[in-house]
Structures are given as structure tokens and as C-alpha cells.
Design a protein around this motif. Structure first.
Motif, short mmCIF file in Angstrom:
data_model
loop_
_atom_site.label_atom_id
_atom_site.label_comp_id
_atom_site.label_asym_id
_atom_site.label_seq_id
_atom_site.Cartn_x
_atom_site.Cartn_y
_atom_site.Cartn_z
N SER A 53 30.50 36.18 40.01
CA SER A 53 31.33 35.25 39.54
C SER A 53 32.08 35.18 38.59
O SER A 53 31.11 35.19 37.78
CB SER A 53 30.88 34.23 40.86
OG SER A 53 29.16 33.74 39.96
N SER A 54 33.00 34.15 38.30
CA SER A 54 33.25 33.42 37.13
C SER A 54 32.58 32.32 36.90
O SER A 54 32.29 32.12 35.64
CB SER A 54 35.13 32.79 37.76
OG SER A 54 34.55 31.52 38.66
N LEU A 93 42.68 39.72 32.72
CA LEU A 93 41.80 40.99 33.17
C LEU A 93 42.42 41.33 34.50
O LEU A 93 42.72 42.68 34.78
CB LEU A 93 40.55 40.65 33.33
CG LEU A 93 39.59 40.59 31.40
CD1 LEU A 93 38.37 39.73 31.69
CD2 LEU A 93 40.59 41.59 30.44
N THR A 94 42.42 40.12 35.20
CA THR A 94 42.88 40.35 36.73
C THR A 94 44.69 40.45 37.09
O THR A 94 44.60 42.02 37.29
CB THR A 94 42.30 39.60 37.95
OG1 THR A 94 41.26 39.39 38.00
CG2 THR A 94 42.74 39.60 39.54
N LEU A 126 40.28 44.22 35.90
CA LEU A 126 39.32 43.73 36.86
C LEU A 126 40.13 43.67 38.48
O LEU A 126 41.76 43.19 38.68
CB LEU A 126 38.68 41.96 36.72
CG LEU A 126 37.86 42.25 35.65
CD1 LEU A 126 36.77 41.09 35.34
CD2 LEU A 126 36.44 43.59 35.66
N ARG A 127 39.53 43.64 39.73
CA ARG A 127 39.46 42.57 41.14
C ARG A 127 38.36 41.62 41.53
O ARG A 127 37.16 41.88 41.15
CB ARG A 127 39.82 44.30 42.24
CG ARG A 127 38.88 45.12 42.20
CD ARG A 127 38.64 46.46 42.91
NE ARG A 127 38.11 47.04 43.75
CZ ARG A 127 36.71 46.92 44.69
NH1 ARG A 127 37.02 45.74 44.98
NH2 ARG A 127 35.77 47.33 45.00
N VAL A 128 39.37 41.39 42.59
CA VAL A 128 38.08 40.48 42.89
C VAL A 128 37.80 40.65 44.65
O VAL A 128 38.61 40.92 45.60
CB VAL A 128 39.65 38.80 43.21
CG1 VAL A 128 38.59 37.61 43.70
CG2 VAL A 128 39.98 38.81 41.71
N ASP A 129 36.76 40.81 44.84
CA ASP A 129 36.11 40.23 46.48
C ASP A 129 36.03 38.35 46.70
O ASP A 129 35.83 38.40 46.19
CB ASP A 129 35.04 41.33 45.80
CG ASP A 129 35.37 42.82 46.11
OD1 ASP A 129 36.28 43.33 45.88
OD2 ASP A 129 34.01 43.63 46.15
N THR A 130 36.24 38.98 47.96
CA THR A 130 35.55 37.69 48.05
C THR A 130 34.94 37.40 49.46
O THR A 130 34.63 38.67 50.46
CB THR A 130 36.59 36.87 49.18
OG1 THR A 130 37.95 36.62 48.29
CG2 THR A 130 36.69 35.88 49.95
N ARG A 131 33.54 37.28 48.97
CA ARG A 131 32.15 37.58 50.08
C ARG A 131 32.06 35.57 50.77
O ARG A 131 31.76 35.14 49.40
CB ARG A 131 31.25 37.51 49.79
CG ARG A 131 31.35 39.45 48.87
CD ARG A 131 29.79 40.77 48.15
NE ARG A 131 30.71 41.15 47.83
CZ ARG A 131 29.56 41.79 46.72
NH1 ARG A 131 28.16 41.46 47.18
NH2 ARG A 131 29.77 43.00 46.65
N ARG A 163 34.69 42.36 39.77
CA ARG A 163 34.05 43.16 40.22
C ARG A 163 35.84 44.63 38.84
O ARG A 163 36.53 43.63 38.98
CB ARG A 163 33.53 44.57 40.90
CG ARG A 163 34.71 45.01 41.95
CD ARG A 163 34.50 45.47 42.92
NE ARG A 163 33.16 45.38 43.59
CZ ARG A 163 32.16 45.64 44.23
NH1 ARG A 163 31.46 46.80 43.36
NH2 ARG A 163 31.58 44.90 44.54
N VAL A 164 34.75 45.51 38.32
CA VAL A 164 35.81 46.32 37.40
C VAL A 164 36.90 47.42 38.94
O VAL A 164 36.47 47.85 39.73
CB VAL A 164 34.85 48.21 36.98
CG1 VAL A 164 35.55 48.68 36.42
CG2 VAL A 164 34.24 47.42 35.83
N ALA A 165 38.16 47.21 37.92
CA ALA A 165 39.49 48.02 39.12
C ALA A 165 38.79 48.77 39.79
O ALA A 165 39.17 49.37 40.88
CB ALA A 165 40.92 47.10 39.11
#
Length: 228
Positions: free
Chosen positions: A33-34, A55-56, A61-66, A73-75
Motif C-alpha cells: 500500500s502507499s 511511477l504508475t 508500477l501498476r495498481v491492484d485493488t483488493r 507492484r512492479v508493472a
């Protein structure tokens, strides 16, 4: 000059130490998380979000939503490869500039220190251990800047299904390990051993990371390699 690759944008993203600290913390394939990344990089939550947005947006980087929570996480694997290459170059350039002073080891997530991909072969603690055992068992021999596979080594490797006569040059070479501050095995033989471990199911890749997951059986079998 117009034909030169435009790498300055990515370089500008990586030149900020706080951003590289957050990328480095994600090199093990984890998602954070941030808030976690802000703590690791020593940033305020607002500053961390600003850096993470860059970075995104830059594709690193890429963003996952949980469960409604955004995790970074690294893209992709090429991002990990680029950062790993920079780590290797950092250590190598330090060694060239001050050859009589051993540069301090780079701190990294435990999984990266233990086993990781390194230019198509195995790196990390596991790889450094194999290299030392192969030297002690007489499978390989070092002559100043050259690493050779001995006849005894060729025989033992053939029993594992690795036929050195069929491998491309360079057959074996030293690759300095940035996390262990000692060599591990590179070249075609290093790549061949990595493929053997992957095909045997002893190790496996972790997401887009260079970290490698080692099974219990894999750890046992790999540590038997060239054991006296």
C-alpha cells in the motif's frame, strides 16, 4: 541524435532516491500500500502518493485493488530487469573506481538475496553457494580473469543432463553478486543450471519479479550439488 532512444523520461523517474527506494521495496514481487511504501521510503503519505502517481503514470508500477484497498507492484518483468541491472552496475562501477575497497552490499528483500534471476542465470545466496562448492569440489577452476570447467566437472554435469560440449561460449564466467559480494556462476553453464532447476520444479518465478521461489525439495537438491 534524433535516432537515439528516448530514455531520459525513465531515467528522470529513477533519479529520485525516494522513488527508487519504493521500487526497490517491490523488487521481490510483493504488492504494498502507499502507507507501507511511505514508511519504507521515509515519506509523508501525501508525498508518497505523488511519487507513486508518477511511477504508475510512467508505466513502472501498476495498481491492484483488493477489498477496496489500492496496492502497488512492479508493472512488468522488464522493470525488474532494469533495476537489477542498475544495482549490478552500481556495484561494478564502485569496484572500478575504488578497486582496493569492497563496496557495501546493497540491502534488498530477503527473497531477492536468497535466489533471483541474474542475466539469464541464478543469482543470490543459493548461487554463490553453488559456485563455492563447485570450486572446492574441483568442478570449475579459476585462472585470474577466466573460469574453466574441469574434466571432473564435465563428467558430473553430464550425470545431471548438462553436456558442456553442446553449450555455447562463454561456457562459464564469474558474475559478481551484488547482494553477496562474491561471484556466482554466469555463462552458458550458469544458464543451463537455472533451466535444470526450473524444469525440475525446484524453483519458480515470482510474479514480474526477479525473485525466485525455492521449494523445500529444491533447496535440498541444489545444496547437494557439488557437495563434498
Amino acid at each position: 541524435m534524433e535516432a537515439a532512444p528516448c530514455i531520459s523520461h525513465i531515467a528522470s523517474l529513477l533519479c529520485e532516491p525516494k522513488r527508487t527506494a519504493m521500487l526497490w521495496a517491490l523488487m521481490d514481487g510483493s504488492a504494498k500500500s502507499s502507507e507501507e511504501l511511505a514508511t519504507l521510503a521515509g515519506l509523508s503519505p501525501a508525498s508518497a502518493i505523488a511519487h507513486l502517481s508518477r511511477l504508475t503514470g510512467g508505466g513502472l508500477l501498476r495498481v491492484d485493488t483488493r477489498r477496496g484497498k489500492r496496492l502497488f507492484r512492479v508493472a512488468a518483468a522488464d522493470v525488474s530487469a532494469a533495476i537489477d541491472a542498475l544495482a549490478s552496475t552500481t556495484m561494478a562501477s564502485a569496484a572500478r573506481s575504488t578497486p582496493d575497497v569492497l563496496p557495501p552490499a546493497l540491502l534488498a528483500p530477503a527473497s531477492l538475496r536468497h535466489a533471483r534471476l541474474c542475466h539469464g542465470h541464478l543469482g543470490g545466496e543459493l548461487a554463490a553457494g553453488i559456485y563455492l562448492r563447485m570450486l572446492e569440489a574441483g568442478w570449475i577452476d579459476r585462472h585470474e580473469q577466466r573460469t574453466d570447467v574441469t574434466l571432473a566437472g564435465m563428467r558430473h554435469l553430464a550425470q545431471l543432463g548438462i553436456f558442456t560440449q553442446a553449450l555455447a561460449a562463454p561456457l562459464a564466467c564469474d558474475c559478481f553478486d551484488w547482494s553477496q559480494q562474491q561471484p556466482h556462476l554466469g555463462g552458458a553453464l550458469g544458464a543451463g543450471l537455472l533451466q535444470l532447476f526450473l524444469q525440475s520444479g525446484w524453483i519458480s518465478a515470482v510474479n514480474a519479479s526477479h525473485a525466485l521461489l525455492v521449494t523445500d525439495i529444491g533447496r535440498l537438491e541444489i545444496n547437494r550439488l557439488a557437495a563434498l
